[in-house]
Design an enzyme around this catalytic site. Structure first.
Site, PDB file in Angstrom:
ATOM      1  N   PHE A  36     -55.743   0.777 -95.305  1.00  0.00           N
ATOM      2  CA  PHE A  36     -55.957  -0.069 -94.121  1.00  0.00           C
ATOM      3  C   PHE A  36     -57.352   0.086 -93.540  1.00  0.00           C
ATOM      4  O   PHE A  36     -57.818  -0.785 -92.816  1.00  0.00           O
ATOM      5  CB  PHE A  36     -54.913   0.284 -93.038  1.00  0.00           C
ATOM      6  CG  PHE A  36     -55.277   1.505 -92.240  1.00  0.00           C
ATOM      7  CD1 PHE A  36     -56.143   1.407 -91.145  1.00  0.00           C
ATOM      8  CD2 PHE A  36     -54.807   2.768 -92.576  1.00  0.00           C
ATOM      9  CE1 PHE A  36     -56.511   2.533 -90.418  1.00  0.00           C
ATOM     10  CE2 PHE A  36     -55.180   3.897 -91.866  1.00  0.00           C
ATOM     11  CZ  PHE A  36     -56.030   3.777 -90.783  1.00  0.00           C
ATOM     12  N   LYS A  66     -53.351  -5.560-104.122  1.00  0.00           N
ATOM     13  CA  LYS A  66     -52.238  -5.237-103.207  1.00  0.00           C
ATOM     14  C   LYS A  66     -52.889  -4.525-102.030  1.00  0.00           C
ATOM     15  O   LYS A  66     -53.097  -3.319-102.045  1.00  0.00           O
ATOM     16  CB  LYS A  66     -51.224  -4.344-103.923  1.00  0.00           C
ATOM     17  CG  LYS A  66     -49.802  -4.400-103.402  1.00  0.00           C
ATOM     18  CD  LYS A  66     -49.639  -4.121-101.926  1.00  0.00           C
ATOM     19  CE  LYS A  66     -49.705  -2.666-101.553  1.00  0.00           C
ATOM     20  NZ  LYS A  66     -49.751  -2.456-100.081  1.00  0.00           N
ATOM     21  N   GLU A 108     -50.633  -3.282 -95.957  1.00  0.00           N
ATOM     22  CA  GLU A 108     -49.778  -4.200 -95.191  1.00  0.00           C
ATOM     23  C   GLU A 108     -50.099  -4.152 -93.694  1.00  0.00           C
ATOM     24  O   GLU A 108     -49.568  -4.930 -92.916  1.00  0.00           O
ATOM     25  CB  GLU A 108     -48.295  -3.892 -95.451  1.00  0.00           C
ATOM     26  CG  GLU A 108     -47.812  -2.501 -95.038  1.00  0.00           C
ATOM     27  CD  GLU A 108     -48.057  -1.430 -96.102  1.00  0.00           C
ATOM     28  OE1 GLU A 108     -49.127  -1.440 -96.742  1.00  0.00           O
ATOM     29  OE2 GLU A 108     -47.174  -0.560 -96.266  1.00  0.00           O
ATOM     30  N   ARG A 109     -50.978  -3.214 -93.282  1.00  0.00           N
ATOM     31  CA  ARG A 109     -51.311  -3.119 -91.855  1.00  0.00           C
ATOM     32  C   ARG A 109     -52.335  -4.166 -91.417  1.00  0.00           C
ATOM     33  O   ARG A 109     -52.330  -4.618 -90.295  1.00  0.00           O
ATOM     34  CB  ARG A 109     -51.869  -1.747 -91.525  1.00  0.00           C
ATOM     35  CG  ARG A 109     -51.087  -0.623 -92.107  1.00  0.00           C
ATOM     36  CD  ARG A 109     -50.951   0.546 -91.164  1.00  0.00           C
ATOM     37  NE  ARG A 109     -50.344   1.668 -91.837  1.00  0.00           N
ATOM     38  CZ  ARG A 109     -49.077   1.705 -92.240  1.00  0.00           C
ATOM     39  NH1 ARG A 109     -48.283   0.674 -92.033  1.00  0.00           N
ATOM     40  NH2 ARG A 109     -48.603   2.770 -92.861  1.00  0.00           N
ATOM     41  N   SER A 155     -54.169   7.663 -99.121  1.00  0.00           N
ATOM     42  CA  SER A 155     -53.943   9.075 -98.826  1.00  0.00           C
ATOM     43  C   SER A 155     -53.648   9.855-100.122  1.00  0.00           C
ATOM     44  O   SER A 155     -53.209   9.275-101.120  1.00  0.00           O
ATOM     45  CB  SER A 155     -52.779   9.209 -97.847  1.00  0.00           C
ATOM     46  OG  SER A 155     -51.626   8.622 -98.413  1.00  0.00           O
ATOM     47  N   CYS A 179     -62.691   7.761 -94.417  1.00  0.00           N
ATOM     48  CA  CYS A 179     -62.542   8.870 -95.364  1.00  0.00           C
ATOM     49  C   CYS A 179     -63.825   9.680 -95.450  1.00  0.00           C
ATOM     50  O   CYS A 179     -63.825  10.782 -95.956  1.00  0.00           O
ATOM     51  CB  CYS A 179     -62.163   8.344 -96.738  1.00  0.00           C
ATOM     52  SG  CYS A 179     -63.504   7.438 -97.490  1.00  0.00           S
ATOM     53  N   GLU A 196     -55.674  16.440 -92.924  1.00  0.00           N
ATOM     54  CA  GLU A 196     -56.525  15.331 -92.508  1.00  0.00           C
ATOM     55  C   GLU A 196     -55.887  14.728 -91.252  1.00  0.00           C
ATOM     56  O   GLU A 196     -54.730  14.303 -91.283  1.00  0.00           O
ATOM     57  CB  GLU A 196     -56.569  14.270 -93.621  1.00  0.00           C
ATOM     58  CG  GLU A 196     -57.428  13.080 -93.279  1.00  0.00           C
ATOM     59  CD  GLU A 196     -57.459  12.039 -94.398  1.00  0.00           C
ATOM     60  OE1 GLU A 196     -56.397  11.726 -94.972  1.00  0.00           O
ATOM     61  OE2 GLU A 196     -58.554  11.526 -94.683  1.00  0.00           O
TER      62      GLU A 196
HETATM   63  P1  NAD Z   1     -51.833   5.071 -97.591  1.00  0.00           P
HETATM   64  O1  NAD Z   1     -51.846   6.050 -98.701  1.00  0.00           O
HETATM   65  O2  NAD Z   1     -50.741   5.138 -96.593  1.00  0.00           O
HETATM   66  O3  NAD Z   1     -51.787   3.572 -98.181  1.00  0.00           O
HETATM   67  C1  NAD Z   1     -52.676   3.136 -99.172  1.00  0.00           C
HETATM   68  C2  NAD Z   1     -52.006   2.058-100.013  1.00  0.00           C
HETATM   69  O4  NAD Z   1     -50.866   2.624-100.658  1.00  0.00           O
HETATM   70  C3  NAD Z   1     -51.509   0.867 -99.206  1.00  0.00           C
HETATM   71  O5  NAD Z   1     -51.782  -0.310 -99.912  1.00  0.00           O
HETATM   72  C4  NAD Z   1     -50.031   1.137 -99.070  1.00  0.00           C
HETATM   73  O6  NAD Z   1     -49.269  -0.046 -98.973  1.00  0.00           O
HETATM   74  C5  NAD Z   1     -49.695   1.871-100.354  1.00  0.00           C
HETATM   75  N1  NAD Z   1     -48.581   2.809-100.179  1.00  0.00           N
HETATM   76  C6  NAD Z   1     -48.228   3.468 -99.046  1.00  0.00           C
HETATM   77  N2  NAD Z   1     -47.145   4.234 -99.271  1.00  0.00           N
HETATM   78  C7  NAD Z   1     -46.797   4.064-100.566  1.00  0.00           C
HETATM   79  C8  NAD Z   1     -45.766   4.610-101.386  1.00  0.00           C
HETATM   80  N3  NAD Z   1     -44.871   5.468-100.916  1.00  0.00           N
HETATM   81  N4  NAD Z   1     -45.728   4.220-102.676  1.00  0.00           N
HETATM   82  C9  NAD Z   1     -46.606   3.356-103.171  1.00  0.00           C
HETATM   83  N5  NAD Z   1     -47.616   2.809-102.428  1.00  0.00           N
HETATM   84  C10 NAD Z   1     -47.710   3.161-101.147  1.00  0.00           C
HETATM   85  O7  NAD Z   1     -53.276   5.161 -96.880  1.00  0.00           O
HETATM   86  P2  NAD Z   1     -53.767   4.445 -95.559  1.00  0.00           P
HETATM   87  O8  NAD Z   1     -53.106   5.075 -94.382  1.00  0.00           O
HETATM   88  O9  NAD Z   1     -53.714   2.984 -95.705  1.00  0.00           O
HETATM   89  O10 NAD Z   1     -55.320   4.860 -95.577  1.00  0.00           O
HETATM   90  C11 NAD Z   1     -55.811   6.058 -95.045  1.00  0.00           C
HETATM   91  C12 NAD Z   1     -56.019   7.107 -96.115  1.00  0.00           C
HETATM   92  O11 NAD Z   1     -56.898   6.609 -97.117  1.00  0.00           O
HETATM   93  C13 NAD Z   1     -56.691   8.361 -95.599  1.00  0.00           C
HETATM   94  O12 NAD Z   1     -56.084   9.470 -96.207  1.00  0.00           O
HETATM   95  C14 NAD Z   1     -58.133   8.218 -96.068  1.00  0.00           C
HETATM   96  O13 NAD Z   1     -58.848   9.421 -96.205  1.00  0.00           O
HETATM   97  C15 NAD Z   1     -57.941   7.557 -97.370  1.00  0.00           C
HETATM   98  N6  NAD Z   1     -59.148   6.874 -97.815  1.00  0.00           N
HETATM   99  C16 NAD Z   1     -59.829   7.419 -98.870  1.00  0.00           C
HETATM  100  C17 NAD Z   1     -60.991   6.823 -99.315  1.00  0.00           C
HETATM  101  C18 NAD Z   1     -61.738   7.393-100.486  1.00  0.00           C
HETATM  102  O14 NAD Z   1     -62.551   6.682-101.073  1.00  0.00           O
HETATM  103  N7  NAD Z   1     -61.487   8.642-100.855  1.00  0.00           N
HETATM  104  C19 NAD Z   1     -61.465   5.677 -98.674  1.00  0.00           C
HETATM  105  C20 NAD Z   1     -60.732   5.147 -97.608  1.00  0.00           C
HETATM  106  C21 NAD Z   1     -59.563   5.750 -97.195  1.00  0.00           C
END
Ligand code: NAD
Length: 499
Positions: free
Chosen positions: A149, A173, A176-177, A226, A281, A384
């Site tokens: 998101f 994909k 969804e937020r 994450s 991140c 985090e």
């Molecule tokens: P998230 O892991 O909750 O979601 C990321 C994606 O995974 C979304 O599209 C979501 O729909 C999907 N998802 C969520 N739960 C799932 C599940 N159980 N099974 C399959 N898919 C699922 O992350 P977020 O809250 O959207 O983003 C924040 C996180 O992303 C933080 O941890 C941040 O550090 C990280 N991030 C990392 C980078 C990098 O390049 N390392 C860059 C940006 C964000």
């Protein structure tokens, strides 16, 4: 209230699963839209349509594909204000920050204009008598990206740009937020000349993700989000024989040496710690001053700066440093972690717990917090937080500071502030973190370099954007040609070196 859609074969299409997620305006706490959550059948259908569209796109010469990218750059600039507004409305970040989100994605599209050059193969003339050898980079077919998101423009663009420029069809994909901007991006690509079906956006949750991971047509998956989900997607994607790169969470340390310019270090920490409400991140979440005196001077400079931060909705324009966090659940999680820090004995040097914004009491705002005297065993250090919370860990020496960054399970970004070239050089060379800043707090590499963390911040072996992305989204085919008459001498049965 608006009903959002998917984007398939060049048009917005309604969801048919009957499942939806609420999309909030984080500043007011109101639900402003519903996003459909795709069923497996909807995902499979979008993938099948992408597979039908891909061969013609893959056979389009790279220069023509690059021209689509050129036009995308133009259209992103044209629509910058509209995109930024939609982005801030769903994410909550300030408008200038939203424009930065789009700009950093746009720069990767600019890089992709170099596709004809980047896709040139290798050629050996005369590898043997009458023998030439050449390698070409070919698209994989249908590939997918699953994005978080916190950068709803930049990260989808980081993925779709290189994937499409290489001649693949791409399934996005998004989170969804905040799904509106990804849908708008798909429309921009179509307007820029991308054929229908080559870029599909399926909104959804775990069901859609699992459908992508288990679909045999999908050849590669790029994920950002994450760490627990990154690990899951990496394992499951690999199990299904796909090429997978996953980028996860972070806990970025900034070492402040005694000789650093303390005003500049404090300014940098405030921007890198609290910008976008800490939901980056590459945010700095841990300050590591070296020596008690450095720590005292740094904290003294940080406190008034943090207390002066202006928190508010993006609609307040330039008068806001950062906005709300993305959901009520994110806010509750941050508040829980702050309480755990207090309970564990860390000093709350700036206490944002009572923060309230008049007129926005239902918004997901979190006041700025600064912890001092945090220790590595505390939950606020290990986890985090992804909020406007900066922790200070006081180190006795440079080696101790370096060890903190090295021992943490995350290894996304890190920085050192110093006037000493030797310390900076030693740090950059030894630290086991993927992206390093020297007097730069958020060292996000530019589009023509690559982006990627180490340890639990990155799974897979190629980084995002830059030359690595062209490797990730293509596979190499190597041809050995004897041409035209060497075969007349009869077949060769031994596996032998070239004469
Ligand atoms: P998230 O892991 O909750 O979601 C990321 C994606 O995974 C979304 O599209 C979501 O729909 C999907 N998802 C969520 N739960 C799932 C599940 N159980 N099974 C399959 N898919 C699922 O992350 P977020 O809250 O959207 O983003 C924040 C996180 O992303 C933080 O941890 C941040 O550090 C990280 N991030 C990392 C980078 C990098 O390049 N390392 C860059 C940006 C964000």
């Amino acid at each position: 209230m608006q009903d959002l859609s998917h984007y398939v074969n060049g048009a917005r299409v309604a969801g048919t699963s009957g499942r939806f997620a609420d999309v909030f305006n984080p500043a007011t706490g109101e639900v402003q839209a519903r996003v459909p959550l795709a069923s497996r059948a909807e995902v499979d259908d979008a993938i099948a349509k992408a597979a039908a569209a891909q061969p013609a796109w893959g056979a389009t010469n790279p220069q023509r594909r690059a021209r689509v990218m050129m036009r995308v750059v133009e259209l992103l600039n044209r629509d910058m204000d509209k995109l930024a507004e939609a982005l801030s409305r769903e994410h909550g970040k300030t408008l200038p920050d939203a424009k930065g989100d789009i700009q950093r994605g746009l720069e990767v599209i600019e890089f992709c204009i170099g596709a004809p050059h980047l896709l040139k193969g290798e050629y050996t003339d005369g590898a043997g008598p009458g023998i030439d050898m050449y390698s070409m980079r070919q698209p994989l077919g249908v590939v997918a990206g699953i994005t978080p998101f916190n950068f709803p423009a930049m990260i989808p663009l980081w993925k779709m740009g290189p994937a499409l420029a290489c001649g693949n069809a791409f399934i996005l994909k998004p989170s969804e937020r905040d799904p509106s901007v990804p849908l708008m991006l798909a429309e921009i690509f179509l307007e820029a000349g991308l054929p229908e079906g080559v870029l599909q956006v399926v909104n959804g949750d775990k069901e859609a993700v699992d459908a992508i991971l288990e679909n045999e047509t999908v050849q590669a998956v790029g994920f950002v989000g994450s760490t627990p989900i990154a690990a899951y997607i990496y394992a499951k994607g690999c199990e299904h024989g796909k090429r997978v790169q996953c980028f996860g969470g972070a806990k970025n340390h900034m070492i402040v040496m005694p000789d650093a310019d303390m005003d500049k270090a404090a300014d940098a920490l405030v921007g890198a710690g609290y910008g976008a409400a800490g939901e980056r991140c590459m945010a700095i979440s841990v300050a590591v001053p070296v020596g008690e005196e450095t720590a005292d001077r740094l904290v003294e400079k940080l406190v008034p700066r943090i207390e002066a931060l202006k928190v508010g909705p993006y609609t307040a324009g330039d008068d806001v440093d950062y906005g709300p966090v993305v959901t009520a659940a994110a806010k509750a999680n941050i508040e829980k972690l702050v309480q755990s820090g207090v309970d564990a004995g860390a000093e709350l040097a700036v206490d944002g717990r009572d923060f309230k914004l008049q007129g926005y009491e239902d918004g997901f705002f979190v006041g700025p917090h600064l912890f001092d005297r945090v220790t590595p065993d505390m939950e606020i250090y290990r986890k985090e937080i992804f909020g406007p919370v900066l922790s200070t860990v006081r180190a006795g020496s440079y080696e101790e500071a370096l060890k903190l960054a090295m021992d943490h399970e995350y290894g996304n970004g890190t920085a050192i502030f110093t006037r000493d070239g030797d310390a900076a050089r030693d740090f950059a060379s030894r630290v086991n973190v993927g992206m390093v800043g020297i007097n730069v707090p958020i060292p996000v590499p530019l589009a023509y370099h690559t982006f990627g963390g180490w340890k639990k911040s990155g799974f897979g072996d190629l980084n995002q954007h830059g030359p690595d992305s062209f490797k990730f989204y293509t596979r190499t085919k190597t041809v050995t040609a004897r041409w035209p008459s060497g075969i007349k001498e009869g077949g060769e049965f031994n596996f032998k070196a070239m004469d």
